[in-house]
Design a protein around this motif. Structure first.
Motif, PDB file in Angstrom:
ATOM      1  N   MET A 144      21.141  51.160  21.823  1.00 47.01           N
ATOM      2  CA  MET A 144      21.372  50.777  20.665  1.00 47.01           C
ATOM      3  C   MET A 144      22.434  50.109  20.315  1.00 47.01           C
ATOM      4  SD  MET A 144      19.146  51.657  17.782  1.00 47.01           S
ATOM      5  CE  MET A 144      19.495  51.615  16.059  1.00 47.01           C
ATOM      6  N   ALA A 145      22.602  48.900  19.820  1.00 47.93           N
ATOM      7  CA  ALA A 145      23.775  48.231  19.510  1.00 47.93           C
ATOM      8  C   ALA A 145      24.787  48.882  18.374  1.00 47.93           C
ATOM      9  CB  ALA A 145      23.454  46.853  19.006  1.00 47.93           C
ATOM     10  N   ASP A 146      26.046  48.533  18.398  1.00 46.65           N
ATOM     11  CA  ASP A 146      27.037  48.923  17.665  1.00 46.65           C
ATOM     12  C   ASP A 146      27.240  48.265  16.382  1.00 46.65           C
ATOM     13  OD1 ASP A 146      28.224  46.936  19.176  1.00 46.65           O
ATOM     14  OD2 ASP A 146      30.111  48.308  19.149  1.00 46.65           O
ATOM     15  N   VAL A 147      28.111  48.436  15.342  1.00 45.11           N
ATOM     16  CA  VAL A 147      28.222  47.696  14.285  1.00 45.11           C
ATOM     17  C   VAL A 147      28.787  46.275  14.678  1.00 45.11           C
ATOM     18  CG1 VAL A 147      29.439  47.509  11.941  1.00 45.11           C
ATOM     19  CG2 VAL A 147      28.242  49.723  12.844  1.00 45.11           C
ATOM     20  N   ARG A 148      29.584  46.312  15.580  1.00 45.95           N
ATOM     21  CA  ARG A 148      30.334  44.935  15.829  1.00 45.95           C
ATOM     22  C   ARG A 148      29.230  43.998  16.482  1.00 45.95           C
ATOM     23  NH1 ARG A 148      33.650  43.958  21.225  1.00 45.95           N
ATOM     24  NH2 ARG A 148      34.450  42.027  20.714  1.00 45.95           N
ATOM     25  N   THR A 149      28.252  44.263  17.534  1.00 50.58           N
ATOM     26  CA  THR A 149      27.229  43.617  17.764  1.00 50.58           C
ATOM     27  C   THR A 149      26.539  42.734  16.547  1.00 50.58           C
ATOM     28  OG1 THR A 149      27.384  44.798  19.893  1.00 50.58           O
ATOM     29  CG2 THR A 149      25.267  43.407  19.459  1.00 50.58           C
ATOM     30  N   TYR A 150      26.012  43.576  15.684  1.00 49.97           N
ATOM     31  CA  TYR A 150      25.301  43.232  14.548  1.00 49.97           C
ATOM     32  C   TYR A 150      26.145  42.255  13.758  1.00 49.97           C
ATOM     33  CZ  TYR A 150      21.646  46.744  15.307  1.00 49.97           C
ATOM     34  OH  TYR A 150      20.717  47.591  16.117  1.00 49.97           O
ATOM     35  N   THR A 151      27.205  42.759  13.603  1.00 49.14           N
ATOM     36  CA  THR A 151      28.216  41.595  12.797  1.00 49.14           C
ATOM     37  C   THR A 151      28.167  40.434  13.355  1.00 49.14           C
ATOM     38  OG1 THR A 151      29.458  43.743  12.012  1.00 49.14           O
ATOM     39  CG2 THR A 151      30.444  41.614  11.647  1.00 49.14           C
ATOM     40  N   LEU A 152      28.555  40.544  14.593  1.00 46.75           N
ATOM     41  CA  LEU A 152      28.587  39.151  15.501  1.00 46.75           C
ATOM     42  C   LEU A 152      27.152  38.536  15.355  1.00 46.75           C
ATOM     43  CD1 LEU A 152      30.123  37.499  17.459  1.00 46.75           C
ATOM     44  CD2 LEU A 152      29.152  38.731  19.324  1.00 46.75           C
ATOM     45  N   ILE A 153      26.094  38.877  15.563  1.00 43.26           N
ATOM     46  CA  ILE A 153      24.940  38.251  15.572  1.00 43.26           C
ATOM     47  C   ILE A 153      24.584  37.882  13.765  1.00 43.26           C
ATOM     48  CG2 ILE A 153      22.315  38.828  15.601  1.00 43.26           C
ATOM     49  CD1 ILE A 153      23.726  38.519  18.379  1.00 43.26           C
ATOM     50  N   TYR A 154      25.047  38.509  12.966  1.00 41.45           N
ATOM     51  CA  TYR A 154      25.046  38.113  11.706  1.00 41.45           C
ATOM     52  C   TYR A 154      25.908  36.845  11.298  1.00 41.45           C
ATOM     53  CZ  TYR A 154      25.494  38.015   6.551  1.00 41.45           C
ATOM     54  OH  TYR A 154      25.661  37.489   5.394  1.00 41.45           O
ATOM     55  N   VAL A 155      27.018  36.759  12.048  1.00 48.75           N
ATOM     56  CA  VAL A 155      27.931  35.650  11.938  1.00 48.75           C
ATOM     57  C   VAL A 155      27.334  34.590  12.364  1.00 48.75           C
ATOM     58  CG1 VAL A 155      30.106  34.563  12.431  1.00 48.75           C
ATOM     59  CG2 VAL A 155      29.920  37.088  11.320  1.00 48.75           C
ATOM     60  N   VAL A 156      26.716  34.593  13.819  1.00 45.64           N
ATOM     61  CA  VAL A 156      26.052  33.429  14.563  1.00 45.64           C
ATOM     62  C   VAL A 156      24.791  33.082  13.626  1.00 45.64           C
ATOM     63  CG1 VAL A 156      24.713  33.064  16.413  1.00 45.64           C
ATOM     64  CG2 VAL A 156      26.713  34.344  16.701  1.00 45.64           C
ATOM     65  N   LEU A 157      24.231  33.918  13.023  1.00 47.10           N
ATOM     66  CA  LEU A 157      22.888  33.513  12.137  1.00 47.10           C
ATOM     67  C   LEU A 157      23.577  32.656  11.058  1.00 47.10           C
ATOM     68  CD1 LEU A 157      20.567  36.792  12.259  1.00 47.10           C
ATOM     69  CD2 LEU A 157      20.086  34.510  13.194  1.00 47.10           C
ATOM     70  N   LEU A 158      24.484  33.088  10.473  1.00 43.61           N
ATOM     71  CA  LEU A 158      25.066  32.304   9.230  1.00 43.61           C
ATOM     72  C   LEU A 158      25.546  31.059   9.780  1.00 43.61           C
ATOM     73  CD1 LEU A 158      25.914  32.814   6.303  1.00 43.61           C
ATOM     74  CD2 LEU A 158      28.242  33.448   7.222  1.00 43.61           C
ATOM     75  N   VAL A 159      26.037  30.896  10.674  1.00 42.68           N
ATOM     76  CA  VAL A 159      26.567  29.458  11.426  1.00 42.68           C
ATOM     77  C   VAL A 159      25.209  28.632  11.657  1.00 42.68           C
ATOM     78  CG1 VAL A 159      27.645  28.388  13.110  1.00 42.68           C
ATOM     79  CG2 VAL A 159      28.916  30.416  12.043  1.00 42.68           C
TER      80      VAL A 159
END
Length: 88
Positions: free
Chosen positions: A1-16
């Protein structure tokens, strides 16, 4: 299971990547229409792989399930092509 940091990074990449799709169509002098459409398709594929891999947790699943999902997506693609061909 991924941590909050990974989900935040993926969210930023999706936003970009989402912003990139917007930029393609806002600067037609830099990106012709065919390049914008092709770039949008590529960005959409990358976004869907990130979402399926991390938010739907396919990264942690056994490879057999990932292969089964890939075959299912390919079959849907083939059905779409066949439906488009039959409409013509």
């Amino acid at each position: 299971m991924a941590d909050v940091r990974t989900y935040t990074l993926i969210y930023v990449v999706l936003l970009v990547l989402g912003t990139g799709k917007f930029v393609f169509f806002q600067f037609p002098e830099i990106f012709p229409e065919t390049v914008a459409i092709g770039g949008t398709i590529i960005l959409a594929v990358i976004k869907s792989l990130l979402i399926a891999g991390f938010y739907q947790h396919l990264i942690d699943e056994p490879r057999a399930i990932s292969y089964m999902m890939a075959v299912a997506v390919f079959m849907v693609f083939l059905l779409t092509i066949a439906a488009g061909y039959s409409i013509q």
